[in-house]
Design an enzyme around this catalytic site. Structure first.
Site, PDB file in Angstrom:
ATOM      1  N   ASP A   1      -8.534  -0.199   0.933  1.00 47.05           N
ATOM      2  CA  ASP A   1      -7.210  -0.090   1.570  1.00 47.05           C
ATOM      3  C   ASP A   1      -6.669   1.331   1.449  1.00 47.05           C
ATOM      4  O   ASP A   1      -6.016   1.842   2.354  1.00 47.05           O
ATOM      5  CB  ASP A   1      -6.211  -1.045   0.899  1.00 47.05           C
TER       6      ASP A   1
ATOM      7  N   SER B   1      -8.299  -0.875   7.798  1.00 44.46           N
ATOM      8  CA  SER B   1      -8.903  -1.512   6.634  1.00 44.46           C
ATOM      9  C   SER B   1      -8.870  -3.033   6.807  1.00 44.46           C
ATOM     10  O   SER B   1      -7.878  -3.606   7.208  1.00 44.46           O
ATOM     11  CB  SER B   1      -8.152  -1.108   5.382  1.00 44.46           C
TER      12      SER B   1
ATOM     13  N   GLU C   1      -8.257  -1.394  -3.484  1.00 43.22           N
ATOM     14  CA  GLU C   1      -7.914  -2.575  -2.696  1.00 43.22           C
ATOM     15  C   GLU C   1      -6.605  -3.094  -3.296  1.00 43.22           C
ATOM     16  O   GLU C   1      -6.541  -3.343  -4.498  1.00 43.22           O
ATOM     17  CB  GLU C   1      -9.042  -3.610  -2.835  1.00 43.22           C
TER      18      GLU C   1
ATOM     19  N   GLU D   1       0.834  -1.204   0.000  1.00 40.60           N
ATOM     20  CA  GLU D   1       0.000   0.000   0.000  1.00 40.60           C
ATOM     21  C   GLU D   1       0.874   1.262   0.000  1.00 40.60           C
ATOM     22  O   GLU D   1       0.573   2.235  -0.692  1.00 40.60           O
ATOM     23  CB  GLU D   1      -0.925  -0.005   1.226  1.00 40.60           C
TER      24      GLU D   1
END
Lengths: 135, 135
Positions: A39, A30, A52, A10
């Protein structure tokens, strides 16, 4: 996938957005949120993206219904485009629309070969002009 | 203010938004992020709000420049309205525009009496029709 590995992935995506003049952040908690959640949330003056993000060493990545429907629900209420980001081994991040997901029993899946035919590279994602969750 | 107390306050605001048909979440690592960040992002199809949220028992709440400029910078890049939410003792949440902040040396401040004259209640915030960071 470990939580830590997910966070690293991420952070990579978030760096890409800021470098290109977008704002992006991880959503707190998340995956364990009471309310549907992506996310990552990313945006600029024109577009908002709910993402995501998954890293995998396999050549198929599976998603459970809760992840997919949660992303879809958040994006609809917030007013954002829902995107699935997958990084397969030795590949760049690929970005998929929800209709690119295939059913696999109770799960959804995306294969590594789909990255070439359906996936968008990050540069393509941010230059996309049509703001629609279905195109 | 403790981190835990901050999180509790943020969760209260997030509940308010979802109850009214908006989506809202806490930003991960807010306050320690590499990139400018609000505490909360909220949105619906029409509006996106970036919110810094604070609970205080005092009758003046102070903000450092990093918090205020970080909120402003994030909101500008992401394309959101920047808002400061303060909950004074025995009051509801009040929502302030950045121009409602007053200088106090190197800090910014909002007083409890400003909640009455300048602050918006949550119900007023979400019904606000003018989408502008300066009004």
């Amino acid at each position: 996938m470990s939580k830590r590995k997910g966070t690293v992935g991420e952070r990579e995506i978030i760096e890409l957005f800021w470098k290109e003049g977008w704002a992006a952040h991880r959503i707190a908690g998340s995956g364990s949120n009471k309310f549907p959640s992506p996310d990552i949330i990313a945006g600029n003056a024109q577009r908002k993206l709910a993402i995501e993000a998954k890293i995998t060493k396999d050549n198929i990545k599976y998603f459970d219904e809760e992840e997919v429907y949660g992303l879809e629900a958040f994006a609809r209420v917030f007013g954002a485009e829902p995107w699935i980001a997958v990084k397969f081994a030795r590949e760049h991040w690929s970005f998929f629309a929800l209709h690119d997901l295939m059913r696999s029993g109770k799960l959804f899946k995306i294969g590594q070969k789909d990255a070439l035919t359906k996936g968008l590279l990050f540069e393509e994602l941010i230059k996309k002009e049509i703001i629609s969750s279905s195109s």
